[in-house]
Design an enzyme around this catalytic site. Structure first.
Site, mmCIF file in Angstrom:
data_model
loop_
_atom_site.group_PDB
_atom_site.id
_atom_site.type_symbol
_atom_site.label_atom_id
_atom_site.label_comp_id
_atom_site.label_asym_id
_atom_site.label_seq_id
_atom_site.Cartn_x
_atom_site.Cartn_y
_atom_site.Cartn_z
ATOM 1 N N SER A 1 -36.441 -62.348 -12.814
ATOM 2 C CA SER A 1 -35.586 -61.823 -13.877
ATOM 3 C C SER A 1 -36.041 -60.423 -14.284
ATOM 4 C CB SER A 1 -35.650 -62.792 -15.064
ATOM 5 O OG SER A 1 -35.128 -62.213 -16.224
ATOM 6 N N HIS B 1 -43.096 -51.979 -18.245
ATOM 7 C CA HIS B 1 -42.452 -53.149 -18.846
ATOM 8 C C HIS B 1 -43.522 -54.027 -19.470
ATOM 9 C CE1 HIS B 1 -39.572 -56.390 -19.441
ATOM 10 N NE2 HIS B 1 -40.550 -57.193 -19.097
ATOM 11 N N LYS C 1 -34.264 -56.413 -12.819
ATOM 12 C CA LYS C 1 -33.773 -55.336 -13.690
ATOM 13 C C LYS C 1 -34.549 -54.046 -13.463
ATOM 14 C CE LYS C 1 -34.116 -58.401 -16.908
ATOM 15 N NZ LYS C 1 -34.136 -59.357 -17.993
ATOM 16 N N ARG D 1 -30.917 -70.329 -18.947
ATOM 17 C CA ARG D 1 -32.300 -70.844 -18.999
ATOM 18 C C ARG D 1 -32.746 -71.048 -20.431
ATOM 19 N NH1 ARG D 1 -35.144 -66.233 -16.463
ATOM 20 N NH2 ARG D 1 -37.026 -67.341 -17.023
ATOM 21 N N ASP E 1 -28.624 -61.965 -13.559
ATOM 22 C CA ASP E 1 -29.746 -62.301 -14.437
ATOM 23 C C ASP E 1 -29.285 -62.517 -15.870
ATOM 24 O OD1 ASP E 1 -32.598 -62.546 -15.194
ATOM 25 O OD2 ASP E 1 -32.070 -60.819 -16.407
HETATM 26 N N1 URA Z 1 -37.911 -61.309 -19.902
HETATM 27 C C1 URA Z 1 -36.941 -61.281 -18.984
HETATM 28 O O1 URA Z 1 -36.276 -60.266 -18.823
HETATM 29 N N2 URA Z 1 -36.700 -62.376 -18.254
HETATM 30 C C2 URA Z 1 -37.397 -63.510 -18.391
HETATM 31 O O2 URA Z 1 -37.151 -64.466 -17.682
HETATM 32 C C3 URA Z 1 -38.425 -63.541 -19.352
HETATM 33 C C4 URA Z 1 -38.653 -62.419 -20.104
#
Ligand code: URA
Length: 427
Positions: A186, A85, A190, A171, A164
């Site tokens: 967050s 990621h 995932k 947010r 999320d």
């Molecule tokens: N990417 C995400 O998936 N979540 C965040 O809070 C910031 C970047």
């Protein structure tokens, strides 16, 4: 599950206290179900941004977000799994060569990716430049492709960490994106729900990144690595430079073309270096650290997997890529050495040319983007092409050019200081 009151939870965090496991489980579940209102969750997110969270609170918050949806399971696969990621950057096409490369080394890569928003590009937008390629796969299709090809890059389904999805959108409009506990939970909710066995995080640092300075990037990296390890996922992070954009292209089709060059054994040195560094980490995390991924670029096997991966999702890897209808060349204003090319300036220009979107429902142009003809450290000659801007809509050039103002410097070679691409490793 114990029941709490939203105001009680907000007041606990507003006062600088710790939230209990039961408060965290309840508030995430109740928010996902719509019982806790957006304005209450906004207040809580702001209290978290201002007062922080302890590591065990972040861990519980992440677990509660995972529990809000489905969890994928790849344990039936015949090979180990590894995923990567990136926190997002400009010209960051690394997933495209990396996924087939790691698969060519015998490790399966279940890469759930997103679309771009703002100045950073999205992997799915890039791949959608390939004629016929589709991002949406069912879980069964994903599993079958992981078994047969070894690599899948596709859209995350709605079932993964729905808490999320809701919280991130909130947010975005309440000034609470930049809280490290919220960013870390967050991303990691995932990735853990996706079910990968090991994970490598590419935490970007610099003008074109979310985290502009090294100390906040390190804090984010350390928090995410700890969350992964708490959840039993082998996790390491590389902190990498994003003050200069990666490679020589930012956009969609242009980044696919550059990725194919890397898979063919060529491509810009920084893209190759980062692809190999991340591949080595993924292979080590999956217990295949004895394999050298450079061999799989050299012998064409990573390119073979790329072709299979694109075809399996309806794409034609041999079809010509879309090209922008219009181009505009920016010439070097002086001779010397390119001493700086700013990632944010290039990212904004590519976005304004139509490679990215302002709202998540906007379409992107496959051919739009920026190509630069020199990298920092390279000599440039006055009047020679320095950047080429690409778009289908020439009225976009003016705003793109404005974002490039002050975005590069040309000077004496003695004034150029090379920045390392790999800044640090966190495990
Ligand atoms: N990417 C995400 O998936 N979540 C965040 O809070 C910031 C970047």
């Amino acid at each position: 599950m114990a029941t709490h009151d939203a105001v009680e939870v907000i007041l606990a965090k507003r006062g600088g206290g710790e939230l209990s496991e039961s408060q965290i489980d309840w508030v995430i579940d109740a928010y996902t179900r719509g019982e806790v209102a957006d304005e209450q969750m906004s207040a809580l997110a702001m209290a978290i941004l201002l007062n922080g969270m302890e590591r065990h609170e972040i861990s519980r918050w992440t677990a509660a977000m995972i529990a809000s949806g489905e969890r994928m399971d790849f344990s039936a696969l015949s090979r180990p799994t590894a995923d990567k990621h990136s926190t997002g950057g400009v010209g960051d096409k690394i997933t495209l060569p990396l996924a087939p490369l790691v698969a060519a080394c015998g490790v399966a890569v279940p890469q759930l990716s997103g679309r771009g928003l703002g100045h950073t590009g999205g992997t799915l937008d890039k791949l959608e430049a390939i004629p016929g390629w589709r991002a949406a796969l069912s879980n069964d299709e994903m599993l079958a492709q992981l078994e047969s090809v070894g690599a899948v890059i596709c859209a995350a389904g709605d079932g993964l960490a729905p808490a999320d999805k809701k919280l991130y959108a909130l947010r975005d409009v309440t000034g609470t994106v930049e809280a490290i506990p919220l960013i870390a939970s967050s991303i990691m909710s995932k990735k853990i729900a996706e079910g990968t066995g090991s994970l490598v995080l590419d935490v970007k640092v610099g003008t074109g990144a979310f985290m502009k300075d090294e100390s906040t990037a390190r804090e984010l990296a350390e928090t995410m690595v700890a969350l992964g390890q708490d959840a039993g996922v082998h996790t390491v992070a590389l902190m990498t430079d994003m003050s200069t954009p990666l490679g020589l292209t930012a956009g969609n089709a242009v980044e696919v073309a550059e990725s194919v060059e890397v898979l063919a054994g060529g491509g810009p040195a920084d893209v190759v270096e980062l692809t190999l560094a991340l591949a080595r980490e993924m292979l080590a995390g999956a217990g295949r650290g004895d394999i050298d991924p450079a061999d799989k670029l050299a012998d064409g096997s990573a390119m073979d997997v790329w072709g299979q991966m694109i075809r399996a999702q309806g794409g034609d890897p041999d079809a010509p890529l879309p090209q922008a209808r219009e181009s505009h060349v920016v010439s070097a204003p002086a001779s010397g050495v390119l001493t700086r090319l700013d990632a944010m300036a290039v990212g904004l220009a590519a976005w304004r040319l139509g490679a990215g979107r302002a709202r998540k429902e906007d379409p992107v142009q496959a051919g739009a983007g920026v190509v630069w003809h020199a990298r920092p450290g390279d000599p440039v000659t006055e009047g020679a092409p320095l950047l080429t801007l690409l778009t289908d809509e020439p009225e976009r050039f003016e705003r793109a050019l404005a974002s490039l103002e002050g975005g590069f410097d040309i000077g004496e070679s003695a004034s150029y200081a090379e920045r390392p691409l790999l800044i640090d490793r966190v495990d």
